[in-house]
Design an enzyme around this catalytic site. Structure first.
Site, PDB file in Angstrom:
ATOM      1  N   VAL A 245      35.148   4.558  22.897  1.00  0.00           N
ATOM      2  CA  VAL A 245      35.936   5.696  23.375  1.00  0.00           C
ATOM      3  C   VAL A 245      36.789   6.294  22.270  1.00  0.00           C
ATOM      4  O   VAL A 245      37.464   7.310  22.492  1.00  0.00           O
ATOM      5  CB  VAL A 245      36.840   5.268  24.552  1.00  0.00           C
ATOM      6  CG1 VAL A 245      36.000   4.878  25.752  1.00  0.00           C
ATOM      7  CG2 VAL A 245      37.761   4.124  24.150  1.00  0.00           C
ATOM      8  N   GLY A 246      36.801   5.709  21.091  1.00  0.00           N
ATOM      9  CA  GLY A 246      37.566   6.269  19.987  1.00  0.00           C
ATOM     10  C   GLY A 246      37.300   5.515  18.706  1.00  0.00           C
ATOM     11  O   GLY A 246      36.931   4.337  18.719  1.00  0.00           O
ATOM     12  N   LYS A 247      37.470   6.209  17.592  1.00  0.00           N
ATOM     13  CA  LYS A 247      37.249   5.587  16.292  1.00  0.00           C
ATOM     14  C   LYS A 247      38.245   6.165  15.306  1.00  0.00           C
ATOM     15  O   LYS A 247      38.457   7.372  15.248  1.00  0.00           O
ATOM     16  CB  LYS A 247      35.828   5.840  15.813  1.00  0.00           C
ATOM     17  CG  LYS A 247      35.514   5.195  14.469  1.00  0.00           C
ATOM     18  CD  LYS A 247      34.070   5.446  14.066  1.00  0.00           C
ATOM     19  CE  LYS A 247      33.768   4.785  12.720  1.00  0.00           C
ATOM     20  NZ  LYS A 247      32.360   5.015  12.294  1.00  0.00           N
ATOM     21  N   GLY A 248      38.855   5.282  14.536  1.00  0.00           N
ATOM     22  CA  GLY A 248      39.806   5.703  13.530  1.00  0.00           C
ATOM     23  C   GLY A 248      39.463   5.130  12.182  1.00  0.00           C
ATOM     24  O   GLY A 248      38.367   4.608  11.967  1.00  0.00           O
ATOM     25  N   PHE A 250      40.866   2.560  10.720  1.00  0.00           N
ATOM     26  CA  PHE A 250      40.986   1.117  10.596  1.00  0.00           C
ATOM     27  C   PHE A 250      40.368   0.355  11.761  1.00  0.00           C
ATOM     28  O   PHE A 250      40.173  -0.852  11.658  1.00  0.00           O
ATOM     29  CB  PHE A 250      42.463   0.722  10.480  1.00  0.00           C
ATOM     30  CG  PHE A 250      43.162   1.392   9.330  1.00  0.00           C
ATOM     31  CD1 PHE A 250      42.929   0.981   8.031  1.00  0.00           C
ATOM     32  CD2 PHE A 250      44.033   2.445   9.548  1.00  0.00           C
ATOM     33  CE1 PHE A 250      43.567   1.599   6.966  1.00  0.00           C
ATOM     34  CE2 PHE A 250      44.678   3.065   8.494  1.00  0.00           C
ATOM     35  CZ  PHE A 250      44.443   2.650   7.195  1.00  0.00           C
ATOM     36  N   ALA A 251      40.100   1.012  12.878  1.00  0.00           N
ATOM     37  CA  ALA A 251      39.605   0.272  14.040  1.00  0.00           C
ATOM     38  C   ALA A 251      38.843   1.198  14.971  1.00  0.00           C
ATOM     39  O   ALA A 251      38.956   2.429  14.895  1.00  0.00           O
ATOM     40  CB  ALA A 251      40.766  -0.386  14.782  1.00  0.00           C
ATOM     41  N   GLU A 252      38.061   0.573  15.833  1.00  0.00           N
ATOM     42  CA  GLU A 252      37.353   1.273  16.897  1.00  0.00           C
ATOM     43  C   GLU A 252      37.857   0.764  18.239  1.00  0.00           C
ATOM     44  O   GLU A 252      38.218  -0.408  18.368  1.00  0.00           O
ATOM     45  CB  GLU A 252      35.846   1.027  16.798  1.00  0.00           C
ATOM     46  CG  GLU A 252      35.209   1.535  15.524  1.00  0.00           C
ATOM     47  CD  GLU A 252      33.733   1.169  15.444  1.00  0.00           C
ATOM     48  OE1 GLU A 252      33.297   0.339  16.289  1.00  0.00           O
ATOM     49  OE2 GLU A 252      33.032   1.684  14.563  1.00  0.00           O
ATOM     50  N   ASP A 374      56.487   4.926  15.911  1.00  0.00           N
ATOM     51  CA  ASP A 374      55.408   5.928  15.930  1.00  0.00           C
ATOM     52  C   ASP A 374      55.197   6.443  17.358  1.00  0.00           C
ATOM     53  O   ASP A 374      54.066   6.534  17.840  1.00  0.00           O
ATOM     54  CB  ASP A 374      54.119   5.323  15.378  1.00  0.00           C
ATOM     55  CG  ASP A 374      53.076   6.397  15.064  1.00  0.00           C
ATOM     56  OD1 ASP A 374      53.480   7.567  14.865  1.00  0.00           O
ATOM     57  OD2 ASP A 374      51.879   6.076  15.031  1.00  0.00           O
TER      58      ASP A 374
END
Length: 434
Positions: A245-248, A250-252, A374
């Site tokens: 559902v998301g990917k950045g 540093f992590a998925e 953040d």
């Protein structure tokens, strides 16, 4: 012929006149004495009687009275209270002289108004009055407070205290028992929830407490190479990845299925997967999540942390609750909130932030404050139409008093290096989902 009567003679007439004059003088003296007696006061006169009180007025309860010998004497009443007994003395007295080392105050009145007098022998009230018969029979106390009511209040207080003591003790015992039962029930629920969320049903049925603790623990090794097989959970959670559902950077973040039984039932969870080279990022966030004092209704629910695989394909997982409504930014772009829903949603968010910053939990247990550092709409997940939860503690820091300024500075630099790049369109999505 008998001799003439003396008072019929001239000499007898003179004697008659003298008798009449004597009678007149005697009558005049008696009248004067009667008039003097009318000027003296008629007072109650008893050495010691018990008063009779009705509401705000007391009576001497004396059955004897007497005229004062001198017209300047007044009616006096003395109230004595000693050892919870009350006695009244009534008499005539010269107000210019002390009585029992006390002077009678304010006696030029027809009302016997009691005045408190200092004494070392108990409580003493005294009053004086004139111009009214038996005026020292009715005793009037100022401020509508009399010694009799004071005595009654002293008797009522211990009786009331003794009467109320058993119900109070019973109420305290019931409160303590209720509190202990609630506390014990919460502990049992917490243990059951921890076992339910962190263990497969097969392990729960077998009751392997050691394996459960290992499964819910987070591996806190200094490096990936230092993570030994002995520090891993005895058995990994039966999780099946469903959809990313998301990917950045540093992590998925994946939506996954956590099997609850062999019958095919499962629970939807979110899995944030860090590659092997991002071990430090996974460790920082898992350390924040594994703090038991972090648990709150407005903070993302953490289930467990795992490391899977070996060698270059080794991965580090953070398993949390899954919220299908997504982050607050996307939710607000698709929905219009009413003023009431907006208040409740903002209130839940503020409650979560206050919990992070607080030195104590809701139960009063001390905790280390946490700075999220953040907070933004993409790092807030929508739990339901009126509640939100905080997520993405990648750069959060525990404000431990034992840390130095350099420790805080280094922690900030290390955490900032794990932030997703703003150039990537999916950079915010994993943090909002995870």
């Amino acid at each position: 012929m008998p001799p003439p009567t003396p008072w019929l003679t001239s000499s007898g007439g003179k004697a008659r006149d003298e008798g009449v004059n004597y009678y007149r003088r005697s009558t005049s003296q008696a009248s004067c004495s009667a008039r003097r007696s009318l000027k003296t006061n008629l007072c109650k006169w008893c050495d010691s009687t018990a008063p009779a009180c009705e509401e705000k007025v007391c009576y001497s309860n004396c059955n004897l009275n007497s005229y004062c010998e001198d017209p300047y004497e007044i009616c006096v009443a003395i109230w004595r209270q000693d050892n919870e007994s009350i006695r009244i003395s009534t008499l005539c007295h010269n107000p210019q002289r002390p009585i029992e080392n006390l002077m009678v105050p304010n006696y030029n009145t027809s009302r016997c108004v009691m005045s408190h007098q200092p004494s070392e022998d108990g409580i003493i009230y005294i009053c004086g009055c004139v111009d009214e018969q038996e005026c020292n029979d009715k005793l009037i106390f100022e401020n509508h407070t009399n010694g009799y009511s004071m005595l009654q209040s002293k008797e009522v207080i211990p009786v009331a205290a003794i009467s109320l003591l058993p119900p109070l003790l019973v109420a305290v015992m019931i409160t303590v028992i209720f509190y202990l039962c609630r506390t014990q029930k919460r502990r049992k629920r917490a243990k059951a929830w921890a076992g339910k969320q962190g263990q497969p049903p097969a392990l729960l049925e077998q009751g392997k407490a050691t394996e459960r603790e290992e499964k819910l623990s987070v591996l806190m090794d200094e490096s990936p190479a230092g993570t030994s097989a002995g520090r891993r959970p005895a058995e990994l959670l039966p999780i099946e990845l469903d959809e990313m559902v998301g990917k950045g950077q540093f992590a998925e973040v994946w939506r996954a299925k956590l099997s609850r039984s062999h019958s095919g039932q499962y629970e939807t969870v979110a899995v944030k997967i860090f590659p092997c080279e991002e071990y430090s990022s996974w460790k920082n966030e898992s350390q924040i999540f594994t703090d038991s004092s972090l648990r709150h209704d407005s903070v993302l629910q953490f289930l467990t942390a795992e490391d899977r695989g070996a060698g270059p394909r080794r991965e580090y997982w953070l398993i949390t609750a899954y919220h299908s409504r997504g982050n607050l930014k996307d939710y607000l772009s698709r929905h219009v909130l009413s003023w009431m829903d907006l208040q409740k949603m903002a209130g839940s968010l503020v409650s979560g932030v206050a919990h992070l910053h607080s030195d104590y939990t809701a139960c009063g247990r001390p905790k280390i404050p946490i700075a999220h550092r953040d907070i933004k709409s993409t790092n807030v997940l929508v739990k339901n139409e009126q509640e939100c939860v905080l997520c993405d503690f990648g750069i959060a820091i525990r404000l431990d008093p034992s840390l130095t300024v350099d420790d805080f500075a280094n922690s900030g630099q290390a955490s900032m290096s794990c932030q997703p790049s703003l150039e990537e369109p999916f950079a915010a999505t994993p943090t909002s989902r995870g």
